[in-house]
Enzyme design. Structure first.
Site, short mmCIF file in Angstrom:
data_model
loop_
_atom_site.label_atom_id
_atom_site.label_comp_id
_atom_site.label_asym_id
_atom_site.label_seq_id
_atom_site.Cartn_x
_atom_site.Cartn_y
_atom_site.Cartn_z
N ASN A 107 0.75 -1.24 0.13
CA ASN A 107 0.26 -0.08 0.15
C ASN A 107 1.02 1.37 0.06
O ASN A 107 0.28 2.34 -0.07
CB ASN A 107 -0.94 0.12 1.17
CG ASN A 107 -1.98 -0.98 1.03
OD1 ASN A 107 -2.26 -1.46 0.10
ND2 ASN A 107 -2.60 -1.39 2.24
N CYS A 108 2.12 1.16 0.15
CA CYS A 108 3.02 2.28 0.09
C CYS A 108 2.97 3.04 -1.52
O CYS A 108 3.47 2.29 -2.19
CB CYS A 108 4.58 1.89 0.44
SG CYS A 108 5.74 2.97 0.32
N ASP A 109 2.76 4.23 -1.41
CA ASP A 109 2.85 4.85 -2.59
C ASP A 109 4.00 4.93 -3.55
O ASP A 109 4.08 4.55 -4.66
CB ASP A 109 2.65 6.37 -2.57
CG ASP A 109 1.05 6.62 -1.92
OD1 ASP A 109 0.21 6.01 -2.36
OD2 ASP A 109 0.93 7.66 -1.56
N GLN B 274 4.46 1.36 -4.89
CA GLN B 274 3.46 1.07 -5.78
C GLN B 274 4.08 1.72 -7.19
O GLN B 274 4.10 1.36 -8.17
CB GLN B 274 2.07 1.62 -5.72
CG GLN B 274 1.35 0.93 -4.49
CD GLN B 274 -0.14 1.81 -4.08
OE1 GLN B 274 -0.28 2.85 -4.43
NE2 GLN B 274 -0.85 1.01 -3.44
#
Length: 118
Positions: free
Chosen positions: A9-11, A14
């Protein structure tokens, strides 16, 4: 083989995964949240990158640590903390056959991708 370590879920993770996919670079993804981070692996990363190169001091997890833990962080105790709190790791950590990097800053993306292409 390339292994990309991070949190799904880390930008930044991603963005790194999208870029590697777009570039056709094969990798295995290791999610800290579901697969964990061993103390031994964290210590290998610390030995290679140093505490400052590996610990994310800008994130929420760092700010939530008590002052004594933050001030006492060293190469001798960081591995245990990172294994317990993998969200403290600067993400992603990319391992290409033992060659390590941590982070995926926009300014460094092209250089990182070029290195991964070999």
């Amino acid at each position: 083989m390339i292994t990309l370590y991070g949190i799904k879920n880390c930008d930044t993770v991603q963005r790194a995964r999208r870029r590697l996919d777009d570039e056709g670079i094969a990798y295995r993804f290791h999610d800290f949240k579901s697969e964990g981070l061993s103390r031994e692996l964290a210590q290998r990363w610390i030995d290679a990158l140093g505490v400052d190169g590996l610990v994310n001091r800008k994130g929420t997890t760092w700010r939530k640590l008590d002052a004594a833990t933050r001030e006492g962080l060293s190469a001798t105790n960081a591995a245990a903390l990172l294994a317990r709190e993998p969200s403290l790791v600067k993400r992603p950590v990319i391992d290409r056959s033992g060659s390590l990097s941590a982070g995926f800053a926009k300014a460094d993306e092209d250089a990182i991708v070029a290195r991964l292409r070999g």
